[in-house]
Motif scaffolding. Structure first.
Motif, PDB file in Angstrom:
ATOM      1  N   MET A   1       0.839  -1.192   0.000  1.00 47.12           N
ATOM      2  CA  MET A   1       0.000   0.000   0.000  1.00 47.12           C
ATOM      3  C   MET A   1       0.871   1.237   0.000  1.00 47.12           C
ATOM      4  SD  MET A   1      -2.905   1.310   2.716  1.00 47.12           S
ATOM      5  CE  MET A   1      -1.706   1.998   3.860  1.00 47.12           C
ATOM      6  N   LEU A   2       0.511   2.207  -0.788  1.00 47.41           N
ATOM      7  CA  LEU A   2       1.153   3.517  -0.801  1.00 47.41           C
ATOM      8  C   LEU A   2       0.057   4.553  -0.855  1.00 47.41           C
ATOM      9  CD1 LEU A   2       3.705   5.330  -1.037  1.00 47.41           C
ATOM     10  CD2 LEU A   2       3.474   5.107  -3.527  1.00 47.41           C
ATOM     11  N   VAL A  21       2.351   9.426   5.478  1.00 44.35           N
ATOM     12  CA  VAL A  21       2.391   8.409   4.434  1.00 44.35           C
ATOM     13  C   VAL A  21       2.354   7.015   5.043  1.00 44.35           C
ATOM     14  CG1 VAL A  21       3.715   7.466   2.488  1.00 44.35           C
ATOM     15  CG2 VAL A  21       3.726   9.931   2.922  1.00 44.35           C
ATOM     16  N   SER A  22       1.589   6.151   4.421  1.00 44.35           N
ATOM     17  CA  SER A  22       1.617   4.724   4.752  1.00 44.35           C
ATOM     18  C   SER A  22       2.170   3.990   3.542  1.00 44.35           C
ATOM     19  CB  SER A  22       0.209   4.212   5.086  1.00 44.35           C
ATOM     20  OG  SER A  22       0.239   2.832   5.387  1.00 44.35           O
ATOM     21  N   SER A  23       3.288   3.288   3.731  1.00 40.29           N
ATOM     22  CA  SER A  23       3.937   2.587   2.634  1.00 40.29           C
ATOM     23  C   SER A  23       4.688   1.377   3.169  1.00 40.29           C
ATOM     24  CB  SER A  23       4.917   3.520   1.908  1.00 40.29           C
ATOM     25  OG  SER A  23       5.601   2.826   0.892  1.00 40.29           O
ATOM     26  N   THR A  24       4.590   0.271   2.450  1.00 41.87           N
ATOM     27  CA  THR A  24       5.316  -0.936   2.859  1.00 41.87           C
ATOM     28  C   THR A  24       6.768  -0.902   2.416  1.00 41.87           C
ATOM     29  OG1 THR A  24       4.512  -2.003   0.843  1.00 41.87           O
ATOM     30  CG2 THR A  24       3.253  -2.375   2.866  1.00 41.87           C
ATOM     31  N   VAL A  87       6.078   7.979  -5.113  1.00 38.71           N
ATOM     32  CA  VAL A  87       6.353   6.866  -6.024  1.00 38.71           C
ATOM     33  C   VAL A  87       7.180   5.809  -5.301  1.00 38.71           C
ATOM     34  CG1 VAL A  87       7.451   6.158  -8.182  1.00 38.71           C
ATOM     35  CG2 VAL A  87       6.278   8.359  -8.051  1.00 38.71           C
ATOM     36  N   SER A  88       6.716   4.568  -5.411  1.00 40.77           N
ATOM     37  CA  SER A  88       7.454   3.417  -4.878  1.00 40.77           C
ATOM     38  C   SER A  88       7.319   2.286  -5.894  1.00 40.77           C
ATOM     39  CB  SER A  88       6.892   2.988  -3.525  1.00 40.77           C
ATOM     40  OG  SER A  88       7.578   1.849  -3.034  1.00 40.77           O
TER      41      SER A  88
END
Length: 483
Positions: A1-2, A21-24, A87-88
């Motif tokens: 999730m981003l 921000v929530s990012s794995t 961006v991821s």
């Protein structure tokens, strides 16, 4: 999730923006001012990601995610809309914030319709269109509100389709929120400000909430500007703009369905009971004027005509669902000698905005009568005494047996408007609003400023489509009212 959001949504130069921000995985950030040109102002690479849960009440109470990092807003950053691109790998998410003017102020202040963004936003739970009555600003905007893949599908399409699902189907295919067709930066405000800045207009930017929380935001400006779909307004928002107009400021509404619902800002959320205004706890109290229903409601005693000159109650829909589905999308010009039409070569009866179908989706009008072959306001609906009707197009409020089934829990728009306008006598008066019109109108406030109202959400399609007449009218309005 981003995913992520910037907070606050509006800031002065020299301050900071917190990014949540929530990012794995690690991600990169690019911040750019979006206007006549895209100007990248800040970047960060390989920011460590951390995943955060979505609270069960995120839509009503916000995410409450911790700050991932802060963005220093330079003291020299110009007022404007700033995109935040995350961006991821192959994943992308979008956020935004606005820099309010602090130093040199331009004559024009565009106030983004962020209250309306929030009403439609279905990220993390129900919106005001899917059962909610309280929606938080402190959460991401669902995909489609800030960016869309091009070519994007329009909300209004000239087909007699009761369900009006064209945009909904396209949005689902593209992974966007189906509700992003009715609001957000991308559709109307983005192309408008890009065109205006390329034409040489300097435009400062603020958000809906600034009109209530920072009522000095209009100081130093000559023109308040609303573009697209500016449907939700608080009492404080109206106070700020109406004081500005009374003090000889001007307003231009290149928007439709403008100032239809009253909202209340509570903490970092927005409350609106809409069709369920009878459940609003302020009903029957000394604070009943803050009732979160239609501004036209007799119990609020502050119809929107005083601000905008026009009303959705005398407009409605065009080329959307069964709201005049086969309309041409053009205005009929009635008063080509008006200053707004100067230089266009438009004549009596000409079609304005035909190629780009600018009269679409939701529109505003006034009660009309024909005198010597020309439409004039009756003023029985509260339209300003000085309102001049420049152009019109047919429009219609959906009755209950015409509205799309996704609104089955709501009264028909026609019936609801009749009830808020006429009370217990609504059934005998409903004929007065059964056949309406979109209106391009202009009026002067005695002792104050002037107001131009384009009366439709989709005016910007004519600007972006290159319609020379629509562009020139817009220039005329911006030039004259920003002096």
């Amino acid at each position: 999730m981003l995913d992520g959001y910037a907070w606050p949504q509006s800031v002065l130069p020299g301050k900071e923006i917190a990014l949540h921000v929530s990012s794995t995985d690690p991600f990169g950030i690019e911040v750019a001012r979006e206007g006549g040109a895209r100007e990248v102002v800040w970047r960060a690479d390989a920011v460590a990601g951390s995943e955060h849960p979505i609270p069960a009440t995120a839509s009503a109470d916000g995410c409450g995610w911790p700050t991932t990092l802060t963005i220093p807003v330079g003291d020299d950053w110009r007022s404007g809309y700033y995109s935040v691109t995350l961006v991821s790998g192959q994943e992308r998410a979008d956020a935004f914030f606005v820099v309010r003017p602090k130093h040199r102020k331009s004559p024009i202040l565009l106030v983004l319709s962020t209250a309306t963004y929030n009403a439609y936003n279905d990220w993390g739970g129900p919106s005001l269109y899917t059962g909610g009555t309280r929606v938080s600003f402190e959460r991401p905007l669902a995909r489609g509100f800030l960016t869309k893949p091009e070519p994007a599908v329009r909300k209004a399409q000239a087909i007699p389709d009761r369900e009006a699902l064209g945009y909904f189907i396209w949005a689902k295919e593209k992974g966007l929120s189906p509700w992003s067709g009715g609001s957000g930066w991308w559709t109307w405000e983005r192309p408008f400000i890009a065109w205006a800045e390329r034409e040489g207009f300097a435009i400062d930017v603020a958000v809906s909430q600034d009109l209530e929380h920072h009522p000095d935001v209009l100081e130093g400006h000559r023109l308040f500007l609303s573009v697209g779909h500016d449907e939700y307004w608080s009492w404080g928002m109206r106070d700020t703009v109406e004081r500005f107009l009374a003090a000889n400021g001007n307003a231009a509404f290149f928007s439709g369905n403008t100032c239809w619902w009253q909202v209340r800002f509570e903490d970092e959320a927005m409350v609106c009971f809409k069709y369920r205004a009878g459940e609003d706890p302020v009903l029957g109290t000394p604070d009943q004027r803050f009732l979160t229903g239609a501004w036209a409601d007799r119990r609020i005693e502050r119809p929107e005509h005083a601000l905008t000159g026009l009303s959705f109650s005398r407009g409605g829909y065009s080329r959307y669902g069964l709201g005049v589905p086969r309309a041409s999308g053009a205005y009929t010009v009635w008063r080509p000698d008006h200053w707004a039409f100067e230089g266009t070569d438009l004549r009596y009866g000409d079609a304005l905005g035909l190629v780009d179908a600018i009269v679409g989706y939701e529109v505003d009008g006034c009660e009309l009568v024909v005198v010597d072959g020309l439409p004039v306001p009756t003023h029985m609906d509260g339209a300003p005494d000085t309102l001049e009707v420049l152009a019109t197009a047919p429009a219609k409020l959906w009755s209950q047996d015409e509205q799309p089934s996704r609104y089955a829990s709501e009264p028909g728009e026609l019936e609801h408007v009749a009830m808020v306008l006429f009370g217990e006598e609504w059934e005998s008066q409903i004929h007065r609003i059964a056949n309406n019109h979109a209106v391009v109108g202009c009026f002067d406030i005695p002792g104050g400023g002037s107001v131009f109202n384009a009366g439709c959400t989709d005016w910007t399609y004519g600007i972006d489509g290159g319609d020379a007449d629509v562009q020139l009218i817009t220039r005329n309005v911006l030039d004259r009212l920003s002096l």
